[in-house]
Design a protein around this motif. Structure first.
Motif, mmCIF file in Angstrom:
data_model
loop_
_atom_site.group_PDB
_atom_site.id
_atom_site.type_symbol
_atom_site.label_atom_id
_atom_site.label_comp_id
_atom_site.label_asym_id
_atom_site.label_seq_id
_atom_site.Cartn_x
_atom_site.Cartn_y
_atom_site.Cartn_z
ATOM 1 N N ASP A 606 1.374 -22.551 42.076
ATOM 2 C CA ASP A 606 2.645 -22.841 42.062
ATOM 3 C C ASP A 606 3.566 -21.691 41.765
ATOM 4 O OD1 ASP A 606 5.241 -23.877 41.286
ATOM 5 O OD2 ASP A 606 4.513 -24.511 39.149
ATOM 6 N N PHE A 607 4.450 -21.123 42.818
ATOM 7 C CA PHE A 607 5.223 -20.042 42.692
ATOM 8 C C PHE A 607 6.542 -20.659 42.010
ATOM 9 C CE2 PHE A 607 2.518 -17.921 45.951
ATOM 10 C CZ PHE A 607 2.141 -16.906 45.306
ATOM 11 N N LEU A 641 2.625 -19.409 38.717
ATOM 12 C CA LEU A 641 2.975 -17.961 38.868
ATOM 13 C C LEU A 641 4.443 -17.695 38.814
ATOM 14 C CD1 LEU A 641 0.526 -16.926 41.700
ATOM 15 C CD2 LEU A 641 0.147 -16.908 39.287
ATOM 16 N N TYR A 642 4.995 -17.366 37.397
ATOM 17 C CA TYR A 642 6.350 -17.090 37.218
ATOM 18 C C TYR A 642 6.924 -15.787 38.051
ATOM 19 C CZ TYR A 642 6.574 -21.163 33.908
ATOM 20 O OH TYR A 642 6.474 -22.489 33.696
ATOM 21 N N VAL A 643 7.823 -15.907 38.803
ATOM 22 C CA VAL A 643 8.285 -14.847 39.462
ATOM 23 C C VAL A 643 9.473 -14.008 38.673
ATOM 24 C CG1 VAL A 643 7.659 -15.712 41.659
ATOM 25 C CG2 VAL A 643 10.127 -16.080 40.933
ATOM 26 N N ASP A 673 5.981 -10.012 44.052
ATOM 27 C CA ASP A 673 5.371 -9.216 44.995
ATOM 28 C C ASP A 673 4.044 -9.911 45.773
ATOM 29 O OD1 ASP A 673 5.058 -6.580 46.332
ATOM 30 O OD2 ASP A 673 3.095 -6.526 45.312
ATOM 31 N N LEU A 674 3.329 -10.510 44.909
ATOM 32 C CA LEU A 674 2.471 -11.297 45.802
ATOM 33 C C LEU A 674 2.814 -12.263 46.558
ATOM 34 C CD1 LEU A 674 -0.593 -12.455 45.988
ATOM 35 C CD2 LEU A 674 -0.286 -13.782 43.788
ATOM 36 N N GLN A 675 3.801 -13.055 46.364
ATOM 37 C CA GLN A 675 4.442 -14.152 47.183
ATOM 38 C C GLN A 675 5.122 -13.721 48.532
ATOM 39 O OE1 GLN A 675 7.624 -16.380 45.429
ATOM 40 N NE2 GLN A 675 7.562 -17.941 46.999
ATOM 41 N N VAL A 681 7.534 -14.824 51.881
ATOM 42 C CA VAL A 681 8.314 -15.898 51.382
ATOM 43 C C VAL A 681 8.884 -15.441 49.936
ATOM 44 C CG1 VAL A 681 8.774 -18.263 50.528
ATOM 45 C CG2 VAL A 681 7.611 -17.954 52.463
ATOM 46 N N ASN A 682 9.963 -15.831 49.759
ATOM 47 C CA ASN A 682 10.441 -15.279 48.437
ATOM 48 C C ASN A 682 11.246 -16.337 47.711
ATOM 49 O OD1 ASN A 682 12.700 -14.936 49.916
ATOM 50 N ND2 ASN A 682 13.544 -13.144 49.148
#
Length: 733
Positions: A606-607, A641-643, A673-675, A681-682
């Motif tokens: 979960d981004f 994963l909190y961006v 950065d991983l996403q 995708v951002n």
């Protein structure tokens, strides 16, 4: 062999479908200019950031409470002895809107926007200023939110030595109708300052540097054009317009506070006494009415002056400082508690008697000056009752714009002065006023309970900002429930305080107020067991784990273990991050992969983001569905994963991204950065199903990743497709 051949076209089809859905969105592009190309040591100028925003997207601006949720546009300037910042960055022409999700006012730009930061130059020479900008763009079309980072360069600026006789250069003022010129300047800006959008490779070896652009002469021409097109007057004019909607509501609230102040024991008995002064004596009726009007106007002027003084003391950075720093919040908490205890009768707050007597002596001299000092005497004499109410208004207003204290005092004083003027004009109305009595102290005690409840908000803001965990949601609710319950019992006459008179009977008004108090208490109780309480979302701490473990009848039963399995590790960052609905999981991908391997389960990635509106909507409306919740709990290992999280990474984990060449120092930047690098995708929310034994990238996703999907059935199909694919891969090994 045949089975592998059968899976080859399926795999190719999946890869092509994944490639079609992956995209890096860049809805906001930034360019930089300066208000003037040259300056002298000691002079001030403005660094200007122009934003071009794609249609149907909006960019969050600078001037709103950063604790609400969305990312406030901010700069991190490279320190240099050659200049210093003057005040906070300002948004020019930003719109203001009350956000129902975050329960607060946010400011934002659409299509174009401009943010200005004043600086003072300190050393002669050629000055180039660098900064890192952080911002967020969102769209209401499909709920996507894009965090952005960009390296900005301002200049070069030609700084000459100080000269006493040299006049200061300023941008020429223009008429308000300069929006078109602003847009034109923004459109032309890319020719002089190339853009480095968030998520794109840096053009030089220095990851914090943006290309300087063409020759200084070209830059100077562009700067001069922008300076002429957008004057500082436009920024000053835009702020009141942007704030108008919220200020009207705040003015009405302050007006209601003013009405409540009238029915306190210190003020109500003064109404007939004061009015009789204007309706008796040798003055004609018209002159008495005029004096009453001047008296009311004097009250308004006195309180508005108080608001002006508070606004001046706050300064440009005052509202943001009070909204984010622990010290002002704790001071307001203590002040509100003192006010509340005073209203309950523990002690009385009064001004020095000598001061009151001196002012009263001036009022006795008569004339128009005497009328003003009569108004001032009223303000001082009634301070023990009005002081806490005025303090409450100023405390609440300090969390908004600088104009809010003035507007608050204007609304309060209008309500406070109105009866004195109207009763002087229509003295017969005095007969309709209720008699003074114990009911006045009841009003005062009721306000005392309200003050104590409001005090908790300030303590909560400091607690949340610094992770003290002194006032979690459950304790906050328990205190509010206790205070509202005690207020209800007091109104029913179940106990008395020191200044109360005997209650021989229960009036209808007290009974109705008691009903409201107990109704409010009853509304709060489900919040202890996880109910969201949407009507109070702006005043309560964020919802998290509850200390009350009795599950609500309608809530699906879920496990509340700290980790998905005793064999798995305790989640990193689990001390301040958690999953909704009692789900167990992780906040670090490597940990989640190890746990998923141990349990032989696929990963649900979960981004997400703290400021992501649609992430919260998905959790509230889709994840909460029993079909979805059951699958997430039993069939997957969940990792959020909190961006946009600001927690610093350990020094050993800081790295330079291969994707954009920038150093990643926080948990949020690492996840963002991983996403970008793995899935191109951002936007958030973004959900990926992955085999824990495979690399974390788009090619190995078990099903086409999805973003915001409010349809529960579609989300279930997404989960089932990924789970089926994972089981096929396990069987094929």
């Amino acid at each position: 062999m045949l089975r592998r051949f059968f899976f080859l076209p399926v795999l190719l089809a999946l890869l092509f479908s994944f490639a079609g859905t992956a995209q890096v969105l860049k809805p906001t592009r930034l360019t930089t200019v300066i208000s003037q190309p040259a300056a002298r040591v000691g002079e001030e100028l403005e660094l200007i950031v122009n934003a071009r925003i794609e249609d149907k997207w909006h960019l969050y601006a600078t001037n709103f409470d950063p604790d609400l949720g969305p990312t406030v546009f901010s700069f991190a300037f490279v320190k240099s002895p050659a200049y210093e910042l003057v005040g906070a960055p300002k948004s020019v022409g930003a719109q203001k809107h009350y956000d129902d999700v975050f329960k607060g006012n946010v400011t934002y730009f659409e299509k174009t926007g401009q943010i200005r930061q004043r600086i003072r130059v300190l050393q002669p020479g050629s000055l180039t200023i660098k900064a890192e900008a952080e911002f967020q763009s969102c769209t209401d079309v499909d709920g996507k939110c894009i965090p952005g980072e960009e390296s900005l360069t301002f200049g070069p600026i030609d700084v000459a030595g100080a000269a006493a006789a040299a006049p200061r250069e300023t941008a020429a003022p223009v008429a308000p109708a300069t929006t078109a010129a602003t847009t034109a300047a923004t459109a032309a800006a890319p020719a002089t300052a190339p853009v480095v959008a968030a998520g794109t490779p840096a053009p030089t070896a220095d990851p914090a540097t943006v290309a300087a652009g063409p020759a200084p002469a070209v830059v100077a021409a562009a700067n001069a054009a922008t300076s002429a097109a957008v004057a500082p007057a436009l920024a000053a004019a835009a702020e009141p317009v942007a704030a108008a909607g919220g200020l009207w509501g705040f003015a009405l609230t302050a007006f209601l506070f003013g009405l409540s102040a009238l029915i306190t024991p210190c003020v109500f008995p003064l109404i007939p006494m004061t009015v009789s002064f204007f309706t008796s004596g040798n003055d004609s009726r018209s002159r008495g009415i005029l004096k009453a009007a001047v008296y009311g106007l004097s009250i308004i002027v006195i309180y508005v002056l108080i608001g002006v003084v508070v606004a001046a003391l706050l300064g440009q950075d005052g509202p943001n400082l009070i909204a984010t720093h622990w010290l002002p919040n704790l001071i307001f908490f203590a002040v509100f508690v003192v006010f509340g205890l005073s209203f309950l009768g523990l002690f009385e707050i009064t001004l020095p008697h000598g001061l009151v007597n001196k002012i009263d002596a001036q009022a006795d001299k008569g004339g128009w000056i005497g009328v003003f000092f009569m108004a001032l005497t009223l303000v001082l004499v009634s301070f023990s009752c009005t002081g806490p109410i005025v303090g409450t208004i100023l405390g609440l207003s300090s969390r908004g714009e600088r104009i809010a204290p003035v507007v608050g005092m204007l609304g309060f004083s209008l309500a406070f002065a109105l009866p004195f003027t109207l009763f002087a004009i229509f003295p017969a109305w005095l007969k309709s006023l209720p008699r003074s009595g114990g009911w006045l102290n009841t009003v005062k005690v009721t306000l005392g309970f309200v003050e104590l409840m409001l005090a908790l908000k300030f303590l909560s803001m400091a607690d949340l900002a610094y992770h003290w965990n002194l006032l979690p949601r459950d304790i906050y609710l328990v205190l509010w429930i206790a205070l509202s319950g005690l207020l209800g019992l007091y109104l029913l006459g179940r106990f008395k305080l020191s200044h109360d008179s005997d209650l021989t009977h229960l009036s209808v008004g007290r009974l109705l107020m008691a009903v409201l108090s107990f109704s409010f208490m009853t509304y709060l109780v489900p919040g202890l067991f996880g109910a969201p309480l949407p009507l109070l979302a702006g005043y309560l701490p964020p919802q998290s784990r509850t200390d009350f473990t009795v599950a609500a009848a309608s809530a699906p039963a879920v496990a509340t273990a700290t980790t998905p399995n005793a064999a798995c590790e305790v989640p990193r960052y689990g001390d301040f991050l958690e999953l909704p609905h009692g789900l167990s999981g992780f906040f670090d991908l490597e940990q989640a992969q190890r746990c998923a391997k141990a349990q032989n389960k696929p990963l649900f990635i979960d981004f997400t983001g703290h400021a992501c509106v649609n992430c919260r909507k998905m959790e509230a409306t889709v994840w909460s569905d029993p079909q979805v919740l059951k699958r997430l709990q039993n069939d997957f290992v969940v990792v959020a994963l909190y961006v946009d999280d600001k927690v610093e990474l350990p020094a050993s984990e800081v790295y330079v991204s291969k994707y954009d060449g920038k150093e990643k120092t926080t948990l949020g930047k690492k996840n963002a950065d991983l996403q970008l690098a793995a899935f191109n995708v951002n936007a958030q929310p973004y959900y990926v199903l992955l085999d824990p034994n495979a690399p974390a990238d788009l090619a190995h996703a078990l099903a086409p990743p999805i973003g915001y999907e409010p349809d529960v059935a579609e989300f279930v199909r997404f989960l089932d497709a990924g789970l089926a694919r994972y089981r096929q891969q396990v069987a094929a090994r």
